[in-house]
Design an enzyme around this catalytic site. Structure first.
Site, PDB file in Angstrom:
ATOM      1  N   HIS A 257       1.813   3.439  -6.837  1.00 30.60           N
ATOM      2  CA  HIS A 257       0.428   3.596  -6.210  1.00 30.60           C
ATOM      3  C   HIS A 257      -0.652   3.881  -7.289  1.00 30.60           C
ATOM      4  CE1 HIS A 257      -0.868   3.357  -2.119  1.00 30.60           C
ATOM      5  NE2 HIS A 257      -1.777   4.429  -2.547  1.00 30.60           N
TER       6      HIS A 257
ATOM      7  N   SER B 220      -5.470   1.359  -1.659  1.00 30.10           N
ATOM      8  CA  SER B 220      -4.694   2.276  -0.508  1.00 30.10           C
ATOM      9  C   SER B 220      -5.625   2.237   0.892  1.00 30.10           C
ATOM     10  CB  SER B 220      -4.648   3.912  -1.318  1.00 30.10           C
ATOM     11  OG  SER B 220      -3.681   4.481  -0.643  1.00 30.10           O
TER      12      SER B 220
ATOM     13  N   ASP C  17       5.999   1.176  -6.050  1.00 29.10           N
ATOM     14  CA  ASP C  17       4.871   1.787  -5.222  1.00 29.10           C
ATOM     15  C   ASP C  17       5.833   2.376  -4.037  1.00 29.10           C
ATOM     16  OD1 ASP C  17       2.922   2.440  -3.299  1.00 29.10           O
ATOM     17  OD2 ASP C  17       1.504   1.191  -4.253  1.00 29.10           O
TER      18      ASP C  17
END
Ligand SMILES: *[C@@H]1O[C@H](CO)[C@@H](O)[C@H](O)[C@H]1NC(C)=O
Length: 395
Positions: free
Chosen positions: A370, A167, A337
């Site tokens: 994610h 991320s 995601d």
């Protein structure tokens, strides 16, 4: 109108949090003791001070469970994302969590914790009560935290390191590489759930948060620490959910997308340690990226302030086209995601279209979202085994 409303709800909570949220993590009560040694692994606590005075904690797992000697192990640095900390890498059991899997596969594992998180909340002169402590965005992670930590690991291990970012941990590395930084100390980089462009993210909650919650207004009103935990923020998120008709029965899903493979036994401990605080300025910066569709430095909006800071009226952009074509990159992204959205990742890959094909390993996991990248029960087989062979091929 909505902005004012969010602000009203937030004000009492954030002010109250600022006074009680000072936690010092003594090294005998850090991630090593809490999360690593309890699983039988050897672990060392390290401290790095950035050029701007932030005291960061780093954990080192220098060998695997069954190894008795520290041989010539290639170092790997694990960098978490926004609202997370180093704990994310050691939440799952040792046969699933990346930090342990790497240690058991012959790597010297280093876990970093960004400024403002529970285990990196100290500063040489400031306390977390001082607004000045929170005067940073990910620009400062690129300029100060990342170089400090990379240099430290490089010095300690005497070798170039492999980097793994999740991320925001991918964003700051890409930004640094685009400025030709760290390249003499980094051997290769694994980018999990890469976040660079943010304008196409599909997470409805994150989109509304960009508009309502993380408004410039919040920052300009003097709320400097962004504390995601607690009743008031939950209430406010629920308000967004109700008003927008978003199903938030599971907040993690509402933010990150439908994660396929989270371990049911890990999610409670995840929620015990995460999310972590960050600077409101950082959240504003991320919201600006979602708004503008570019990867620029923090925008002060005020032309005079931008001039003062950057010598130009608009903030400079990080130009990812400048990432060296021969830098070994492993990129894995997920079809579900909603933060590192497939279309945003395509945009990132477009910047890398001239990259040496043998230096770029691309992986697409259809059913991953994610959080799967750090907490899926099958992440070892699906992602980490490939990442490890990629690292072993970079000498
Ligand atoms: C912060 O660190 C302390 C000391 O290790 C720990 O007891 C506490 O659970 C941590 N809090 C969070 C929210 O991570």
């Amino acid at each position: 109108m909505t902005k004012n409303l969010s602000l009203l709800i937030l004000l009492p909570f954030l002010f109250c949090q600022q006074t009680v949220n000072v936690i010092t993590a003594a090294s005998n009560d850090g991630i090593c003791r809490l999360m690593v040694q309890s699983k039988g692994y050897f672990c060392e606590e390290h401290t790095v001070i950035t050029k701007d005075g932030y005291i960061l904690s780093l954990q080192r797992i220098p060998r695997g469970l069954s190894d008795d000697a520290i041989r010539d192990r290639p170092p790997v640095l694990l960098q978490h994302g926004v609202l997370m900390d180093g704990v994310t890498w050691v939440l799952n059991p040792p046969n699933q969590a990346l930090a342990f899997v790497l240690a058991d596969n012959g790597f010297d594992v280093w876990i970093s914790n960004s400024r403002g998180t529970n285990y990196s909340s100290e500063h040489t002169t400031l306390s977390t009560d001082d607004p000045a402590y929170w005067d940073w965005s990910w620009d400062e992670l690129v300029a100060y935290d990342l170089p400090a930590v990379v240099e430290y690991v490089f010095d300690q291990s005497g070798q170039k390191l492999h980097y793994v970012g999740h991320s925001q941990g991918t964003l700051i590395a890409l930004a640094a590489f685009s400025q030709q930084k760290l390249l003499d100390k980094v051997r290769s980089a694994g980018l999990l759930s890469p976040v660079a462009y943010l304008s196409r993210m599909t997470s409805p909650l994150a989109r509304k948060a960009v508009e309502n919650f993380v408004s410039e207004l919040l920052y300009l009103s003097g709320i400097h620490e962004f504390v995601p935990r607690g009743e008031a923020v939950m209430k406010m998120l629920n308000d967004i959910c109700t008003r927008q008709g978003i199903d938030c029965t599971n907040l993690l899903t509402a933010f990150t997308g439908e994660n396929c493979c989270l371990s049911t036994s890990t999610v409670p401990s995840f929620l015990q340690y995460e999310p972590q605080p960050t600077a409101t300025k950082n959240m504003v910066h991320l919201a600006q990226m979602a708004r503008d569709g570019t990867i620029g430095m923090y925008d002060y909006i005020d032309i005079g302030k931008n001039m003062e800071q950057y010598g130009q009226a608009v903030p400079p952009l990080y130009d990812l086209v400048n990432i060296p074509n021969d830098l070994p990159l492993f990129i894995s992204h997920g079809g579900r995601d909603e933060l590192a959205d497939v279309d945003d990742v395509k945009f990132l890959l477009d910047n890398l279209k001239d990259h040496d094909s043998e230096k770029l390993f691309l992986q697409f996991i259809e059913d991953y979202a994610h959080a799967d990248y750090v907490m899926a029960i099958n992440a070892k087989e699906v992602v980490y085994d490939f990442l490890i062979s990629f690292f072993k091929n970079q000498t």
